[in-house]
Design a protein around this motif. Structure first.
Motif, PDB file in Angstrom:
ATOM      1  N   ASP A  64      -8.806   3.186   7.155  1.00  0.00           N
ATOM      2  CA  ASP A  64      -8.515   2.703   5.809  1.00  0.00           C
ATOM      3  C   ASP A  64      -7.677   3.720   5.034  1.00  0.00           C
ATOM      4  O   ASP A  64      -6.735   3.353   4.331  1.00  0.00           O
ATOM      5  CB  ASP A  64      -9.818   2.405   5.066  1.00  0.00           C
ATOM      6  N   LYS A  66      -5.619   5.975   6.326  1.00  0.00           N
ATOM      7  CA  LYS A  66      -4.279   5.992   6.912  1.00  0.00           C
ATOM      8  C   LYS A  66      -3.469   4.772   6.462  1.00  0.00           C
ATOM      9  O   LYS A  66      -2.295   4.891   6.113  1.00  0.00           O
ATOM     10  CB  LYS A  66      -4.389   6.006   8.428  1.00  0.00           C
ATOM     11  N   ARG A  67      -4.103   3.608   6.446  1.00  0.00           N
ATOM     12  CA  ARG A  67      -3.406   2.375   6.067  1.00  0.00           C
ATOM     13  C   ARG A  67      -2.900   2.454   4.631  1.00  0.00           C
ATOM     14  O   ARG A  67      -1.754   2.113   4.341  1.00  0.00           O
ATOM     15  CB  ARG A  67      -4.355   1.190   6.220  1.00  0.00           C
ATOM     16  N   ARG A  68      -3.731   2.947   3.746  1.00  0.00           N
ATOM     17  CA  ARG A  68      -3.344   2.970   2.331  1.00  0.00           C
ATOM     18  C   ARG A  68      -2.392   4.116   2.014  1.00  0.00           C
ATOM     19  O   ARG A  68      -1.556   4.007   1.111  1.00  0.00           O
ATOM     20  CB  ARG A  68      -4.592   3.019   1.470  1.00  0.00           C
ATOM     21  N   ARG A  70      -0.094   5.314   4.143  1.00  0.00           N
ATOM     22  CA  ARG A  70       1.216   4.979   4.722  1.00  0.00           C
ATOM     23  C   ARG A  70       2.070   4.144   3.777  1.00  0.00           C
ATOM     24  O   ARG A  70       3.294   4.204   3.828  1.00  0.00           O
ATOM     25  CB  ARG A  70       1.039   4.229   6.030  1.00  0.00           C
ATOM     26  N   LYS A  71       1.433   3.337   2.938  1.00  0.00           N
ATOM     27  CA  LYS A  71       2.191   2.520   1.991  1.00  0.00           C
ATOM     28  C   LYS A  71       2.966   3.391   1.008  1.00  0.00           C
ATOM     29  O   LYS A  71       4.041   3.024   0.564  1.00  0.00           O
ATOM     30  CB  LYS A  71       1.255   1.592   1.212  1.00  0.00           C
ATOM     31  N   ILE A  72       2.403   4.536   0.652  1.00  0.00           N
ATOM     32  CA  ILE A  72       3.055   5.438  -0.308  1.00  0.00           C
ATOM     33  C   ILE A  72       4.231   6.147   0.348  1.00  0.00           C
ATOM     34  O   ILE A  72       5.287   6.293  -0.263  1.00  0.00           O
ATOM     35  CB  ILE A  72       2.046   6.485  -0.844  1.00  0.00           C
ATOM     36  N   GLY A  73       4.052   6.608   1.555  1.00  0.00           N
ATOM     37  CA  GLY A  73       5.128   7.322   2.243  1.00  0.00           C
ATOM     38  C   GLY A  73       5.085   8.800   1.958  1.00  0.00           C
ATOM     39  O   GLY A  73       4.219   9.509   2.435  1.00  0.00           O
TER      40      GLY A  73
END
Length: 122
Positions: A64, A66-68, A70-73
């Motif tokens: 969870d 990592k998923r959230r 990665r959206k930010i970058g």
């Protein structure tokens, strides 16, 4: 065979000796070193054993995060990453406190941190 021996500490030690005799001394040493940690889950009620002897809970939290993230970058600094990760972990904690009772007994919830402050009111 290892899975069968995880039910009893004595059987696990015998299995470690058996591994050592077969020439698998590194595996036997690992069992000897981590025996206490391998048997930690047995201090909880038996209905929780299957759920807490694995790392599934930890893997889910990491997935969870990592998923959230990665959206930010890219993050401008380390503090911003820590703030986001902290807020994600707080959200996960609130979800576990209020809704998802993965380790709930029929009438009570086991608290692993009995000396900490109660954050449910925040």
């Amino acid at each position: 065979m290892l899975k069968e021996c995880l039910s009893d500490s004595d059987r696990l030690q015998v299995y470690a000796v058996h591994l050592d005799e077969r020439g698998l001394s590194r595996a036997a040493d690992t069992i000897h070193r981590f025996n206490i940690g391998l048997m930690n889950y047995r201090s909880f009620p038996p209905e929780f054993w299957k759920k807490i002897r694995t790392t599934n809970l930890l893997e889910r939290v990491n997935k969870d995060l990592k998923r959230r993230i990665r959206k930010i970058g890219a993050f401008p600094n380390d503090a911003s990453l820590l703030r986001l990760a902290g807020s994600i972990l707080i959200d996960i904690n609130e979800e576990w406190i209020t809704g998802n009772r993965y380790l709930s007994a029929k009438s009570e919830i086991i608290s692993l941190d009995t000396g900490a402050a109660d954050f449910t009111a925040l």
